[in-house]
Structures are given as C-alpha cells and as structure tokens.
Design a protein around this motif. Structure first.
Motif, PDB file in Angstrom:
ATOM      1  N   ALA A  58      -4.144  13.938  -4.936  1.00  0.00           N
ATOM      2  CA  ALA A  58      -4.294  14.124  -3.486  1.00  0.00           C
ATOM      3  C   ALA A  58      -4.504  12.782  -2.788  1.00  0.00           C
ATOM      4  CB  ALA A  58      -5.467  15.059  -3.199  1.00  0.00           C
ATOM      5  N   CYS A  59      -5.358  11.947  -3.356  1.00  0.00           N
ATOM      6  CA  CYS A  59      -5.616  10.629  -2.754  1.00  0.00           C
ATOM      7  C   CYS A  59      -4.321   9.816  -2.678  1.00  0.00           C
ATOM      8  CB  CYS A  59      -6.625   9.840  -3.599  1.00  0.00           C
ATOM      9  SG  CYS A  59      -8.311  10.406  -3.435  1.00  0.00           S
ATOM     10  N   GLU A  60      -3.563   9.847  -3.776  1.00  0.00           N
ATOM     11  CA  GLU A  60      -2.334   9.041  -3.825  1.00  0.00           C
ATOM     12  C   GLU A  60      -1.265   9.599  -2.887  1.00  0.00           C
ATOM     13  OE1 GLU A  60      -1.163   8.737  -7.954  1.00  0.00           O
ATOM     14  OE2 GLU A  60      -2.794   7.326  -8.402  1.00  0.00           O
ATOM     15  N   ASP A  61      -1.020  10.900  -2.947  1.00  0.00           N
ATOM     16  CA  ASP A  61       0.067  11.485  -2.164  1.00  0.00           C
ATOM     17  C   ASP A  61      -0.211  11.455  -0.664  1.00  0.00           C
ATOM     18  OD1 ASP A  61       1.182  11.981  -4.587  1.00  0.00           O
ATOM     19  OD2 ASP A  61       1.358  14.156  -4.360  1.00  0.00           O
ATOM     20  N   PHE A  62      -1.485  11.557  -0.288  1.00  0.00           N
ATOM     21  CA  PHE A  62      -1.797  11.640   1.145  1.00  0.00           C
ATOM     22  C   PHE A  62      -2.537  10.390   1.643  1.00  0.00           C
ATOM     23  CE2 PHE A  62      -0.883  15.912  -0.156  1.00  0.00           C
ATOM     24  CZ  PHE A  62      -0.184  16.445   0.916  1.00  0.00           C
ATOM     25  N   SER A  63      -2.478   9.326   0.843  1.00  0.00           N
ATOM     26  CA  SER A  63      -3.074   8.031   1.217  1.00  0.00           C
ATOM     27  C   SER A  63      -4.489   8.182   1.767  1.00  0.00           C
ATOM     28  CB  SER A  63      -2.214   7.314   2.264  1.00  0.00           C
ATOM     29  OG  SER A  63      -0.886   7.316   1.877  1.00  0.00           O
ATOM     30  N   ILE A  64      -5.333   8.788   0.977  1.00  0.00           N
ATOM     31  CA  ILE A  64      -6.730   8.948   1.399  1.00  0.00           C
ATOM     32  C   ILE A  64      -7.599   8.008   0.567  1.00  0.00           C
ATOM     33  CG2 ILE A  64      -8.689  10.554   1.556  1.00  0.00           C
ATOM     34  CD1 ILE A  64      -6.396  12.776   1.826  1.00  0.00           C
ATOM     35  N   ASP A  65      -8.270   7.111   1.242  1.00  0.00           N
ATOM     36  CA  ASP A  65      -9.152   6.164   0.560  1.00  0.00           C
ATOM     37  C   ASP A  65     -10.407   6.903   0.100  1.00  0.00           C
ATOM     38  OD1 ASP A  65     -10.800   4.169  -0.291  1.00  0.00           O
ATOM     39  OD2 ASP A  65     -10.797   3.033   1.598  1.00  0.00           O
ATOM     40  N   PRO A  66     -10.676   6.912  -1.215  1.00  0.00           N
ATOM     41  CA  PRO A  66     -11.852   7.646  -1.726  1.00  0.00           C
ATOM     42  C   PRO A  66     -13.169   7.188  -1.077  1.00  0.00           C
ATOM     43  CG  PRO A  66     -10.460   6.934  -3.540  1.00  0.00           C
ATOM     44  CD  PRO A  66      -9.906   6.291  -2.303  1.00  0.00           C
ATOM     45  N   LYS A  67     -13.179   5.982  -0.555  1.00  0.00           N
ATOM     46  CA  LYS A  67     -14.412   5.482   0.081  1.00  0.00           C
ATOM     47  C   LYS A  67     -14.781   6.306   1.321  1.00  0.00           C
ATOM     48  CE  LYS A  67     -14.975   1.681  -2.505  1.00  0.00           C
ATOM     49  NZ  LYS A  67     -15.475   2.138  -3.819  1.00  0.00           N
ATOM     50  N   ARG A  68     -13.821   7.057   1.866  1.00  0.00           N
ATOM     51  CA  ARG A  68     -14.096   7.859   3.062  1.00  0.00           C
ATOM     52  C   ARG A  68     -14.791   9.179   2.740  1.00  0.00           C
ATOM     53  NH1 ARG A  68      -8.585   8.831   5.810  1.00  0.00           N
ATOM     54  NH2 ARG A  68      -9.890   9.977   7.312  1.00  0.00           N
ATOM     55  N   ILE A  69     -14.811   9.535   1.479  1.00  0.00           N
ATOM     56  CA  ILE A  69     -15.349  10.848   1.095  1.00  0.00           C
ATOM     57  C   ILE A  69     -16.873  10.875   1.252  1.00  0.00           C
ATOM     58  CG2 ILE A  69     -15.600  12.506  -0.806  1.00  0.00           C
ATOM     59  CD1 ILE A  69     -12.972  11.257  -1.971  1.00  0.00           C
ATOM     60  N   ASN A  70     -17.376  11.815   2.040  1.00  0.00           N
ATOM     61  CA  ASN A  70     -18.830  11.941   2.205  1.00  0.00           C
ATOM     62  C   ASN A  70     -19.380  13.243   1.642  1.00  0.00           C
ATOM     63  OD1 ASN A  70     -17.960  10.822   5.370  1.00  0.00           O
ATOM     64  ND2 ASN A  70     -19.020   9.539   3.874  1.00  0.00           N
ATOM     65  N   ALA A  71     -18.486  14.072   1.092  1.00  0.00           N
ATOM     66  CA  ALA A  71     -18.963  15.347   0.552  1.00  0.00           C
ATOM     67  C   ALA A  71     -18.017  15.779  -0.553  1.00  0.00           C
ATOM     68  CB  ALA A  71     -18.996  16.413   1.647  1.00  0.00           C
ATOM     69  N   ILE A  72     -18.586  16.187  -1.683  1.00  0.00           N
ATOM     70  CA  ILE A  72     -17.767  16.690  -2.790  1.00  0.00           C
ATOM     71  C   ILE A  72     -18.374  17.968  -3.324  1.00  0.00           C
ATOM     72  CG2 ILE A  72     -16.868  16.253  -5.107  1.00  0.00           C
ATOM     73  CD1 ILE A  72     -16.651  13.432  -4.570  1.00  0.00           C
ATOM     74  N   TYR A  73     -17.564  19.023  -3.334  1.00  0.00           N
ATOM     75  CA  TYR A  73     -18.000  20.305  -3.895  1.00  0.00           C
ATOM     76  C   TYR A  73     -16.992  20.730  -4.938  1.00  0.00           C
ATOM     77  CZ  TYR A  73     -21.224  20.045  -0.084  1.00  0.00           C
ATOM     78  OH  TYR A  73     -22.215  19.606   0.739  1.00  0.00           O
ATOM     79  N   VAL A  74     -17.475  20.876  -6.163  1.00  0.00           N
ATOM     80  CA  VAL A  74     -16.578  21.294  -7.234  1.00  0.00           C
ATOM     81  C   VAL A  74     -16.945  22.708  -7.649  1.00  0.00           C
ATOM     82  CG1 VAL A  74     -15.651  20.788  -9.519  1.00  0.00           C
ATOM     83  CG2 VAL A  74     -16.417  18.915  -8.045  1.00  0.00           C
ATOM     84  N   GLY A  75     -16.010  23.618  -7.461  1.00  0.00           N
ATOM     85  CA  GLY A  75     -16.234  25.008  -7.845  1.00  0.00           C
ATOM     86  C   GLY A  75     -15.599  25.288  -9.191  1.00  0.00           C
ATOM     87  N   SER A  76     -16.353  25.937 -10.073  1.00  0.00           N
ATOM     88  CA  SER A  76     -15.835  26.238 -11.404  1.00  0.00           C
ATOM     89  C   SER A  76     -16.731  27.256 -12.088  1.00  0.00           C
ATOM     90  CB  SER A  76     -15.784  24.959 -12.241  1.00  0.00           C
ATOM     91  OG  SER A  76     -15.265  25.230 -13.516  1.00  0.00           O
ATOM     92  N   GLU A  77     -16.146  28.044 -12.993  1.00  0.00           N
ATOM     93  CA  GLU A  77     -16.989  28.871 -13.866  1.00  0.00           C
ATOM     94  C   GLU A  77     -17.011  28.255 -15.259  1.00  0.00           C
ATOM     95  OE1 GLU A  77     -14.730  30.240 -16.700  1.00  0.00           O
ATOM     96  OE2 GLU A  77     -15.472  32.228 -16.121  1.00  0.00           O
ATOM     97  N   SER A  78     -16.430  27.045 -15.403  1.00  0.00           N
ATOM     98  CA  SER A  78     -16.423  26.370 -16.700  1.00  0.00           C
ATOM     99  C   SER A  78     -16.838  24.905 -16.549  1.00  0.00           C
ATOM    100  CB  SER A  78     -15.039  26.484 -17.340  1.00  0.00           C
ATOM    101  OG  SER A  78     -14.026  26.100 -16.421  1.00  0.00           O
ATOM    102  N   HIS A  79     -17.846  24.660 -15.726  1.00  0.00           N
ATOM    103  CA  HIS A  79     -18.386  23.302 -15.620  1.00  0.00           C
ATOM    104  C   HIS A  79     -18.741  22.807 -17.016  1.00  0.00           C
ATOM    105  CE1 HIS A  79     -18.632  22.915 -11.273  1.00  0.00           C
ATOM    106  NE2 HIS A  79     -19.124  24.132 -11.193  1.00  0.00           N
ATOM    107  N   PRO A  80     -18.383  21.568 -17.345  1.00  0.00           N
ATOM    108  CA  PRO A  80     -18.646  21.110 -18.717  1.00  0.00           C
ATOM    109  C   PRO A  80     -20.136  21.045 -19.075  1.00  0.00           C
ATOM    110  CG  PRO A  80     -17.606  19.393 -17.376  1.00  0.00           C
ATOM    111  CD  PRO A  80     -17.557  20.639 -16.578  1.00  0.00           C
ATOM    112  N   TYR A  81     -20.989  20.876 -18.091  1.00  0.00           N
ATOM    113  CA  TYR A  81     -22.422  20.882 -18.354  1.00  0.00           C
ATOM    114  C   TYR A  81     -23.067  22.099 -17.681  1.00  0.00           C
ATOM    115  CZ  TYR A  81     -22.387  15.848 -19.602  1.00  0.00           C
ATOM    116  OH  TYR A  81     -22.180  14.635 -20.186  1.00  0.00           O
ATOM    117  N   ALA A  82     -24.109  22.650 -18.323  1.00  0.00           N
ATOM    118  CA  ALA A  82     -24.906  23.672 -17.656  1.00  0.00           C
ATOM    119  C   ALA A  82     -25.804  22.981 -16.630  1.00  0.00           C
ATOM    120  CB  ALA A  82     -25.753  24.436 -18.665  1.00  0.00           C
ATOM    121  N   VAL A  83     -26.335  21.826 -17.007  1.00  0.00           N
ATOM    122  CA  VAL A  83     -27.126  21.013 -16.088  1.00  0.00           C
ATOM    123  C   VAL A  83     -26.581  19.596 -16.137  1.00  0.00           C
ATOM    124  CG1 VAL A  83     -29.411  20.102 -15.535  1.00  0.00           C
ATOM    125  CG2 VAL A  83     -29.183  22.418 -16.479  1.00  0.00           C
ATOM    126  N   ASN A  84     -26.240  19.053 -15.026  1.00  0.00           N
ATOM    127  CA  ASN A  84     -25.618  17.738 -14.819  1.00  0.00           C
ATOM    128  C   ASN A  84     -24.327  17.987 -14.060  1.00  0.00           C
ATOM    129  OD1 ASN A  84     -25.427  14.860 -15.041  1.00  0.00           O
ATOM    130  ND2 ASN A  84     -23.817  15.105 -16.548  1.00  0.00           N
TER     131      ASN A  84
END
Lengths: 343, 387, 131
Positions: A58-84
């Motif tokens: 997404a960053c590459e195709d839409f030229s979005i500088d990761p430095k602009r990101i102020n919020a990240i939400y990752v949704g999953s039922e298979s997060h690799p850690y239970a805590v972390n």
C-alpha cells in the motif's frame, strides 16, 4: 474533504491447496461451499508478516510515507503473540515514527473493519494525519473439520486520511450491529477454534442483514443505490444469499467475492473484497461494505468513490495478485501450517 | 633471530570416546617434548590454540589448564583463538615470542575435543567462526558459506562438482598412508558424487569431519638450538592476514583475500616464490577450500585449481603435493589443533619422518590455516634447519 | 536469540538499515561504527538500503542449524543491492529454476528462525525472485 481511504494493499501468500485435495484426504465432500482452493501461509509466515507485506504494498503503490502514520490497528484471530502487539511490529517494519496510536484488534472475522472504523473516527476527530487499518489472518482449522475447506491466509491494509488529493473513496457513513451470539470461539489454550455448525449461518445472516438494514435506515439509501456490495465471505455462497435478501443484484457482489479462489481469509476477507472493488471502481460509484465477526457483529459502510481513483490505483489488482501461486498437497499443507504434532 | 621447530608430537585423530580434552593435549605435548630431546623444565612459555572449548566442553581458561596438566606451572601459558586458525595463530604468536628475544624455548599446542556433543550442537559451536548477528542468524551454516564460494567459483571459472570431488579422493588416498589420520578408507569420485547434499553444491564427502585430537611443537631460537645441538626445521616466515567475518562483505567470492595477502607477505619474507615450495598442507575444511587455497597461494592460476586437482597435479607424486597428511578432509579437523597439526606434518616431511607418504627431496614446505570462511589466514613457510 | 540483541538490530533486520559514507560514497550493510575505507575521515550516515538487488551466489541448505529444521531445504544467497552493498539472505517464494546468479530479487518480510512456543519470534528480511 470527508475522511476516507487514501490507499490499500493486499497480500495473499503464494501457496494454495485445492479443496478437492482436502476432500481426497478425508474422503468426504466439501458440499456446496462454492470454494475451489484456498491460500496457505508458508511456515515462515504469520499474521504479522502478512500484515507487513500488505501495508508495504500500500505504501509503495499509493506513495504514502510511513512517517505520516499516527494510528495502526491490526485485526486478526491469529495474532502471533497472545500478549505483545502485532501493531508495533508492523509499525517498526514499515519504518513509522514513534508517535502513533496502536492496538491489536480481535473480533473474529470483523477485526479488520473495526480497525477501519477506529481510524475513520480518529481522522474525523482530527487526531491523526494518516491511520492504518489492517486485517490479517493465517486462519486456523482442525484437521477434518468443515472449516478446513475454507480457513485461509491473507491480509489487506487500508490507509485512512482526508487529503483532497489522496482520498480515493470517502467513508460517508458507518455503523455496527452487535449482539452476544457465540457461534464460533477459541479458548486461550485451545489450538483450534470451535463452532456451532449451521447456527453460525444463522448468526451470519442475522448480523449482516441487520447491519445493512440499519445502515439503509439511517442513511436513507435504497439497496439499488449501490454499484457494488462487499460482504464477509466465509464461503462462496453466503454473500450472494445476503445480497438476494437485501435486494441487491448478485453481479454487484462478484467483483468483491474472492473467497471461491482464496478461501476465507477471516479478518482480511471483507477488506480484500473491498480492495478488489476499488481496483475497478469509477468516480462517483457507491459501495456497500458489510463485514461479519463471530460472537457476533457486523460493521457496515457506505463508500463513495472519488475522482482521485483515476490516477491512484493499486499497481496490481487483487485478481492479478492471486494468480501468483504454487499448489501444494495435503502433506505439505500440514507441514507448512505446523499441524504435525511431533515437530 | 631465526626460529627453529625442534620437536613435534600428535595424537591419533578421530573419535576418542575414552579420552578427554586434557588427556589429548598432554599426550601430544609429551610426544613433542620427547622428540625434541629437551626436558619439560627447559620450556619457558606455552601458546595453545583452541577454538571453541567454551561451547564444546564448557571450559575456558585453556592456557592455565594446559600448563597445569603438563606439570609446567608456573610458566606463562596463553590461549590463542582465531576459530579454525587458532593453531596457526598460536604458532605464529610463539614465533613472535622467540623473535622478540623474550623467550628462547616455547611450546605450541593445539587441541579440540569435539565429540562430547551432538552434531547439531557442534555445528552451532563452529558457527561462532562466522558472523553470528549478520549471517548465522539468517540460517547460514559453515558448509553453506563455502557452498556460496563454490557456486561463485563454478559460475566464474567452470569448476565442476567432479573436480571438487577429486580433492576428497586424493586426500583420502594420502590419509591411507598416515597412521594418525581419522579415515583410512579409499573413496571414489562416484562415492563423493553420490553422497547427500549438505549445502548445494557441497556434499557430505566434500566436508571435513568432526574430530578429537591434539598436536604440539617445541620451538627454539636459532642460538639456543645451536647451543644445545638441536636438529629441526626452520620457520622462514609466518604471516597472518584478516578479512571481514561476514562473507557477504567480501570484495570477491572467488578467492580468500586473507590467504592471498598472507601468502604474498610470507613469500616475500622467506625470499622465495610459490614455485620453490615442494609441498603444502592447506586448509581443506571443504574440497572447494583446497581449490581456492592452491590458487590463492599462487601454485595455480586463479580459476585453474579445479582442473589441476582433477589432473592429479596435487597428488603425492604430482607437480606440487597438497595435503600429504590427508588434510583436514581425511586426516581430520579438530579445529583448534589443525594449524599445529599442519606444522607437525611439515616437520615430519622435512625431517624425512613421513614414512610411506614421504615426499622425496622435500626441502621447503608451506602450511596454510584458515579461520572461518577466510576472515583469518596464516601462512607459514618451513625449511630444513642446517644448524 | 537474546531479546536485547535482536531488538537493537530491528532497523537492520526489518528495514535493511545500513550506513553510507559521504566521504568515499560507499554503502555498507549492516551499519558500521566506522568507515573501513576512510576510518576517522569518513562521514557515516544511516540510510535504508534499496529493497531490490541481484543474486551473486546461492546455495540450498539441506542440513539446517537449530531453529531452521522445518524450513530445510531452503535457499540462501548473497545479494548485491542496487547501491552496491551486499547482504546474505534466504530466498523464498521463488521458482527454483529462477534462482540463479544474476536473478533480480526483492525484499520481503518473514519469520527468520522457527520460534519455540515460549520465546520471542525473530522477524526480518528474506528475498524473492522477481521476473
């Protein structure tokens, strides 16, 4: 401009297993699931690596500088850690700044769209520049369980912003319909989820239809106002049936229906469908999106495609991405998904 | 001040289930002292090469352990570590001790006890020779690092897997004539080619084995040797060079630059050319390593080492015999002992003590000891000492 | 893998962050504390390496070290990145016939060693062949 999607990326692991191969091993039929093959993450992939790949695209195709990101939400039922958190790993791997909101989401298959809602709300509240919502799963399924025919791996990442030059689809409205209806679950120490068979179908339609109805009621739109509809896709049949119930023509569902070719990618499922719609959508088209998460709830959205879509497109459409594949048999599948206990 | 090797000793190489680390080094050291005709109390200092005792037997502080076990306390005893070049570095360090005038008689030891642990644990211990954080972390193993060198050599010069196999066949043939060698087994090109891949194109029979063993030397200053009437072998030069630990940081993948530079300096110091060398013990931890070595040492042009090996130019009766002892491949490779064991072979050859594998008219010999995938190289040149 | 050691290297392992010497104009991967060419005259800055490069040698590892059993046999390569810096990495998701010297590759994000059930998971770069 109204807050909306400014870019997206989809990552589907290269490996595929055919449903017929699973049928061969267990000597039983998948029945009318409408799925021919599913995507399988390699043994060195997990929901976190898939999320990073999708966000990087997404960053590459839409030229979005990761430095602009102020919020990240990752949704999953298979997060690799239970805590972390997965979210902080994704951020580090994208090279963001350290000024960002982050949390991992879990709500079965709708955790990805829940992240989209949170980013949208933060953007509307002017608390962030760019938000990143990801749905990513390496879905787990017990050998010889009906889920095994469909439980798949994939990720989709959506960037939310409100820059006039960047928004490709405004989020006009979103709502959720939620109730306590445990149709699918996994206890902390259990390796695989449990489910209630046909009761899960009941839960799916109850929440998807009610969320859509709630949305139509509150926005005043009619089902026929939408050019595309994307539903959560646990199999190839449910989204078509949901469209019929709502009075939406099945053709409007096809572009966003990937499940037959990659399986149910859980938290990524609805988002991958939406990405595929945005691959082809034209300015001023209207998209209805309804996700579903067991337990249970649905998030519904109205999206309006903008003029920007003409010059802001993914380099590779979802239907192209899924063509890069390598078939494996059931033996390699259990090796990659670590279902051989003595290992 | 010239340095003379006046005694040498070596244990049998192989799997010594009944012998511990300390017993091995004592056995080699006693043999060396005996062969020199000196008494233990005449030794002024000890330099011991040992690579991985910490990981392999849980023991550090090897210097003091050796002095203690030999009953040579309280003389100074120092461990030298440069991965598989530990023995070569110990020898060179001992030369410096004599050349400085600080000592006139010193003992050099090399020892490794590798069979206490599983193969996987030994591989992990040896991995310490590479760049852990940059390369081993990503799944590199020692065979795989040499495999990357082999592939680059094949690509650039057309070197073949059969040519590499010919190195193993020749070294196994030489080892048949060495009673101390680990393997006494003739092998064929087909045997090597049919052995399983470890890291393509390197196969099991391209690899040196896991070995227990020790070797020792007694060095004396020229004056002391003359004073005591000791016979032996003169060290004309012993040069060492360093390169990056990480293989990926190297300028070239078709040579070991540290070998080339150490060799150039050694030839210069000794005042000779590669063609003056009558035989060499080179660091063949993998067959490709011998091919690289005979090129980097200047015996063959770059890219021609594979063909030269295949054509028998490096056999006992060839143009330049390489690894008459059987090399690391067939004599065995107790990593910390290897550099010293090579010098023991050079001593035997030049003293006409090499029995069936004796190279006729050998006057000048060379040993070449490498640490890791080439981050350290030591090249030492020897000549019979006239007294 | 000791956690602080791995954590310290996240920028290198996640983002291919290395050094560039403004004096001799050479890029180094991973980062260095001093330029090996210019030493104290060198001026090192931290940069992200290009994410594409070419294979300059490769192997297929059949006997893996601890932590890589389920991955074996796997491909390992030395890659020259577009700025000349070199990196050793696994090659994944590629047709074996396309893994050759000269092949173009692109960085991907993967798990490195197999995690046990209790320790942290090590992530980092691997590369895949691009057509």
């Amino acid at each position: 401009m109204q807050a909306g999607i400014i870019g997206y990326g989809v990552y589907i692991p290269r490996l595929r297993i055919k449903v017929s191969e699973i049928e061969r091993v267990w000597e039983k039929s998948a029945g009318g699931l409408g799925v021919t093959e599913k995507a399988v993450a390699a043994s060195d992939e997990d929901a976190c690596t898939l999320a990073v790949q999708a966000a990087r695209i997404a960053c590459e195709d839409f030229s979005i500088d990761p430095k602009r990101i102020n919020a990240i939400y990752v949704g999953s039922e298979s997060h690799p850690y239970a805590v972390n958190p997965t979210a902080s790993i994704v951020a580090e791997a994208l090279g963001t700044s350290h000024k960002y909101f982050a949390v991992d989401m879990e709500f079965a298959c709708k955790a990805g769209t829940a992240g989209l809602q949170v980013c949208y709300a933060l953007k509307k509240a002017k608390m962030i520049d760019v938000g990143l919502a990801i749905g990513s799963d390496t879905a787990q399924s017990k050998p010889n369980d009906p889920l095994e025919f469909t439980a798949a791996s994939g990720a989709a990442a959506f960037f939310i912003g409100d820059s006039k030059r960047e928004v490709i689809a405004e989020i006009e409205y979103t709502c959720s319909y939620t109730s306590d209806m445990p149709d699918f679950w996994r206890r902390p120490k259990a390796e695989f989820p449990e489910h209630t068979g046909r009761f899960t179908g009941e839960a799916y339609f109850k929440h998807v239809i009610n969320a859509a109805k709630l949305l139509l009621e509150e926005t005043g739109y009619k089902a026929s106002d939408f050019d595309y509809a994307v539903f959560h896709q646990p199999n190839g049949k449910f989204p078509i049936k949901a469209a019929k119930i709502l009075g939406i023509a099945p053709e409007k569902v096809k572009q966003g229906l990937l499940c037959p070719l990659i399986g149910n990618t859980y938290s990524a499922s609805t988002l991958i469908g939406l990405a595929s719609v945005l691959d082809v959508a034209k300015p001023n088209e209207k998209v209805l999106v309804v996700s579903y998460g067991s337990g249970a709830g649905s998030d519904a959205f109205v999206l309006n495609v903008t003029e920007n879509i003409e010059h802001r497109r993914a380099r590779k459409a979802v239907f192209e991405i899924i063509k890069e594949k390598e078939y494996i048999d059931y033996a390699l599948y259990v090796r990659h998904r670590r279902k051989i206990k003595s290992l | 001040m010239r340095v003379v090797v006046v005694g040498a000793g070596i244990t049998k190489f192989g799997e010594h289930w009944g012998k511990s680390f300390r017993e091995l080094i004592v056995e080699a050291a006693v043999k060396a002292i005996q062969s020199s005709g000196l008494r233990g109390e005449q030794i002024e200092a000890i330099y011991g090469g040992c690579m991985a005792s910490g990981r392999l037997i849980g023991q550090e502080h090897i210097g003091a352990l050796i002095a203690d076990q030999l009953g040579l306390n309280p003389i100074p005893s120092t461990r030298c570590e440069a991965a598989c070049a530990s023995g070569g570095v110990a020898l060179r360090t001992a030369c410096l001790a004599i050349k400085s005038g600080m000592h006139s008689i010193v003992a050099v030891g090399g020892v490794e006890k590798m069979t206490e642990l599983s193969t996987q644990a030994v591989s992990f211990a040896l991995g310490g020779a590479g760049d852990q954080e940059i390369e081993l972390f990503h799944g590199a193993t020692f065979p795989s690092l040499y495999a990357l060198l082999a592939r680059a050599h094949m690509h650039e010069f057309g070197t073949t897997e059969e040519q590499m196999a010919s190195v193993a066949v020749k070294n196994h043939a030489n080892a048949l004539l060495n009673p101390n060698a680990q393997f006494h087994k003739e092998i064929t090109i087909e045997d090597v080619m049919n052995s399983a891949y470890v890291a393509e194109p390197i196969k099991l029979l391209d690899c040196s084995p896991i070995t227990d063993g020790a070797a020792a030397l007694i060095l004396a200053s020229e004056d002391k040797a003359k004073e005591l009437g000791l016979k032996g072998v003169e060290i004309l030069a012993s040069e060492q060079a360093s390169d990056t630990l990480a293989l990926s940081s190297r300028e070239s993948l078709t040579e070991l630059k540290a070998t080339r530079i150490a060799a150039q300096k050694a030839y210069e110091k000794a005042g000779i050319r590669p063609s003056d060398i009558d035989f060499a013990e080179v660091h063949d931890c993998f067959t490709i390593a011998e091919i690289l070595a005979i090129e980097d040492l200047g015996f063959f042009k770059k890219g021609e080492g594979g063909l030269a090996s295949e054509k028998g130019k490096t056999s006992l009766k060839g143009k330049i015999p390489i690894n008459p002892s059987g090399g690391l491949k067939a004599k065995g490779h107790p990593v910390g002992a290897t550099g010293v064991a090579q010098a023991v072979e050079a001593y035997y050859q030049l003293m006409r003590l090499a029995e069936q594998r004796q190279i006729k008219n050998a006057r000048i010999g060379l040993t070449h000891n490498v640490g890791g995938s080439g981050a350290t190289a030591v090249v030492t040149i020897y000549k019979r000492f006239k007294g | 893998m000791p956690v602080p050691l791995n954590w310290r290297r996240f920028p290198e392992r996640y983002l291919l962050r290395g050094s560039y010497c403004e004096t001799c104009k050479q890029a180094f991967f991973p980062s260095r504390a001093i330029c090996p060419n210019c030493r104290r005259k060198g001026k090192l800055i931290s940069i992200e390496m290009p994410r594409t490069g070419r294979i300059i040698s490769y192997t297929r590892v059949h006997v893996p070290p601890e932590g890589f059993k389920n991955e074996a046999p796997y491909y390992l390569a030395i890659i020259e990145l577009e700025n000349g810096a070199k990196v050793l990495s696994q090659i994944v998701d590629s047709n074996p016939e396309k893994i050759k010297i000269g092949a173009r590759v692109k960085k991907v994000f993967r798990r490195i060693a197999e995690p046990d059930e209790y320790g942290t998971i090590t992530y980092g770069y691997k590369f895949k062949v691009i057509e």
